[in-house]
Design a protein around this motif. Structure first.
Motif, mmCIF file in Angstrom:
data_model
loop_
_atom_site.group_PDB
_atom_site.id
_atom_site.type_symbol
_atom_site.label_atom_id
_atom_site.label_comp_id
_atom_site.label_asym_id
_atom_site.label_seq_id
_atom_site.Cartn_x
_atom_site.Cartn_y
_atom_site.Cartn_z
ATOM 1 N N GLU A 211 0.837 -1.208 0.000
ATOM 2 C CA GLU A 211 0.000 0.000 0.000
ATOM 3 C C GLU A 211 0.869 1.253 0.000
ATOM 4 O OE1 GLU A 211 -3.175 -0.030 2.847
ATOM 5 O OE2 GLU A 211 -4.005 -1.886 2.031
ATOM 6 N N CYS B 176 -6.234 -0.334 -2.694
ATOM 7 C CA CYS B 176 -6.106 -1.753 -2.367
ATOM 8 C C CYS B 176 -5.099 -2.446 -3.286
ATOM 9 C CB CYS B 176 -7.481 -2.406 -2.529
ATOM 10 S SG CYS B 176 -7.467 -4.127 -2.031
ATOM 11 N N CYS C 237 -5.059 -5.542 -3.931
ATOM 12 C CA CYS C 237 -5.611 -6.714 -4.631
ATOM 13 C C CYS C 237 -6.793 -6.346 -5.533
ATOM 14 C CB CYS C 237 -6.005 -7.805 -3.629
ATOM 15 S SG CYS C 237 -7.319 -7.349 -2.498
ATOM 16 N N ILE D 38 -12.211 1.425 -3.030
ATOM 17 C CA ILE D 38 -11.110 0.473 -2.824
ATOM 18 C C ILE D 38 -9.919 1.183 -2.171
ATOM 19 C CG2 ILE D 38 -11.775 -1.194 -4.582
ATOM 20 C CD1 ILE D 38 -9.576 0.121 -6.388
ATOM 21 N N CYS E 122 -8.024 1.803 1.189
ATOM 22 C CA CYS E 122 -7.930 1.003 2.412
ATOM 23 C C CYS E 122 -8.093 1.857 3.676
ATOM 24 C CB CYS E 122 -6.570 0.316 2.441
ATOM 25 S SG CYS E 122 -6.487 -1.028 3.621
ATOM 26 N N PRO E 123 -8.832 1.407 4.688
ATOM 27 C CA PRO E 123 -9.644 0.192 4.747
ATOM 28 C C PRO E 123 -10.989 0.425 4.057
ATOM 29 C CG PRO E 123 -8.981 0.973 6.957
ATOM 30 C CD PRO E 123 -8.758 2.092 5.996
ATOM 31 N N CYS E 124 -11.326 -0.464 3.132
ATOM 32 C CA CYS E 124 -12.542 -0.261 2.334
ATOM 33 C C CYS E 124 -13.748 -0.970 2.955
ATOM 34 C CB CYS E 124 -12.300 -0.746 0.913
ATOM 35 S SG CYS E 124 -12.111 -2.536 0.802
ATOM 36 N N PHE F 107 -17.792 -8.718 3.039
ATOM 37 C CA PHE F 107 -16.722 -9.068 3.978
ATOM 38 C C PHE F 107 -17.280 -9.844 5.181
ATOM 39 C CE2 PHE F 107 -13.870 -5.234 2.640
ATOM 40 C CZ PHE F 107 -13.741 -5.801 1.387
ATOM 41 N N CYS G 10 -11.540 -9.071 4.753
ATOM 42 C CA CYS G 10 -11.599 -8.234 3.547
ATOM 43 C C CYS G 10 -11.020 -9.049 2.391
ATOM 44 C CB CYS G 10 -10.857 -6.925 3.765
ATOM 45 S SG CYS G 10 -9.056 -7.085 3.828
ATOM 46 N N TRP G 11 -11.188 -8.561 1.182
ATOM 47 C CA TRP G 11 -10.732 -9.353 0.026
ATOM 48 C C TRP G 11 -9.279 -9.798 0.180
ATOM 49 C CZ3 TRP G 11 -13.143 -4.736 -2.644
ATOM 50 C CH2 TRP G 11 -14.453 -5.009 -3.017
ATOM 51 N N CYS G 12 -8.408 -8.853 0.553
ATOM 52 C CA CYS G 12 -6.977 -9.177 0.629
ATOM 53 C C CYS G 12 -6.649 -10.050 1.831
ATOM 54 C CB CYS G 12 -6.150 -7.909 0.762
ATOM 55 S SG CYS G 12 -6.218 -6.816 -0.645
ATOM 56 N N LEU H 45 -6.173 -8.602 4.698
ATOM 57 C CA LEU H 45 -5.461 -7.715 5.629
ATOM 58 C C LEU H 45 -6.249 -7.613 6.938
ATOM 59 C CD1 LEU H 45 -3.254 -5.616 6.247
ATOM 60 C CD2 LEU H 45 -4.691 -3.892 5.132
ATOM 61 N N PHE H 46 -7.589 -7.548 6.810
ATOM 62 C CA PHE H 46 -8.449 -7.485 7.994
ATOM 63 C C PHE H 46 -9.303 -8.748 8.082
ATOM 64 C CE2 PHE H 46 -7.667 -3.074 6.868
ATOM 65 C CZ PHE H 46 -7.149 -2.610 8.069
HETATM 66 S S1 SF4 Z 1 -9.510 -3.411 3.534
HETATM 67 FE FE1 SF4 Z 1 -8.581 -5.173 2.522
HETATM 68 S S2 SF4 Z 1 -9.697 -5.378 0.596
HETATM 69 FE FE2 SF4 Z 1 -10.087 -3.320 1.388
HETATM 70 S S3 SF4 Z 1 -8.543 -1.999 0.488
HETATM 71 FE FE3 SF4 Z 1 -7.712 -2.689 2.435
HETATM 72 S S4 SF4 Z 1 -6.531 -4.492 1.950
HETATM 73 FE FE4 SF4 Z 1 -7.887 -4.145 0.196
#
Ligand code: SF4
Ligand code: FES
Length: 224
Positions: free
Chosen positions: A51, A63, A65, A78, A80-82, A90, A96-98, A100-101
């Motif tokens: 990031e 993001c 990803c 998108i 972060c945090p989205c 989610f 989350c998609w990646c 990360l959370f």
């Molecule tokens: S919260 Fe997760 S999915 Fe959303 S932007 Fe951040 S890393 Fe990407």
């Protein structure tokens, strides 16, 4: 009036931002929505390092990803945090998609790394809307979770959710005030009983939605 604690205001980052800066801001933001950093610390640092590279190249923490469209109005979803933009998705995949959370009720984030299938249509999904401590007795706040546009409130230790839209002239009930169990619309003062959505105005009752508490979070149940 919406007088409960809110997630921290979105912060802009710039040259010199560090991974620790991102963690300091994103951790409490995610916690207010029922998420925390993945338990895989090395993975978290890798994602945040990506990031920072994206920040340097684009001016914001998009993001790693997702693919940016180039349209700022679309791409804001998108940054972060989205989590606020994708709460139903989610909640269903518990991260989350990646990755990360992860949701605060997930104990081992390693299990959730990688791509996950979306649940089948109709599968119940429990979504955290705020922390119990963020909704003080007598306060009201507006929450939008997928199709649910709600005013949520607390009377003592009871939690209620009604439609956010006043049946008189579409006033924002999430900005209203509580008097006992009655939610008073901020525009012209129509009153609704938050226990069942009833009002003195015939045919104008509000839709109510049950809330429940899990691990210090106020939750609603919806479906995929
Ligand atoms: S919260 Fe997760 S999915 Fe959303 S932007 Fe951040 S890393 Fe990407
Ligand atoms: S819009 Fe709510 S009372 Fe008029």
């Amino acid at each position: 009036m919406s007088n409960s604690a809110r997630p921290p205001k979105r912060r802009m980052f710039g040259p010199g931002t560090t991974i620790e800066d991102l963690k300091t801001y994103m951790g409490p933001f995610a916690a207010s929505l029922g998420y925390r950093f993945n338990t895989e610390a090395e993975f978290v640092d890798e994602v945040l390092a990506s990031e920072l590279e994206i920040l340097e190249a684009t001016g914001d923490v998009y993001c790693p990803c997702r693919i940016r469209t180039g349209d700022p109005k679309e791409d804001v979803a998108i940054i972060c945090p989205c989590i606020p933009f994708h709460r139903e998705q989610f909640a269903a995949i518990r991260k989350c998609w990646c990755g990360l959370f992860i949701r605060t009720d997930v104990s081992d984030g390693a299990e959730l790394l990688g791509v996950m299938d979306e649940p089948e249509a109709g599968t119940p999904i429990d979504i955290p809307v705020c922390r119990v401590s963020d909704l003080k007795p007598g306060s009201v706040r507006h929450v939008k979770v997928g199709k649910n546009d709600l005013a949520i409130t607390r009377v003592g230790d009871e939690f209620f959710a009604v439609s956010n839209i006043c049946r008189h002239a579409f006033g924002p009930l999430g900005d209203g005030v509580m008097e006992g169990y009655e939610l008073v619309c901020p525009w012209h003062g129509w009153r609704y009983d938050v226990r069942d959505g009833t009002t003195d105005h015939p045919g104008s009752d509000l839709r109510v939605q049950p809330l429940f508490i899990v691990n210090e979070y106020v939750m609603i149940r919806t479906s995929a």
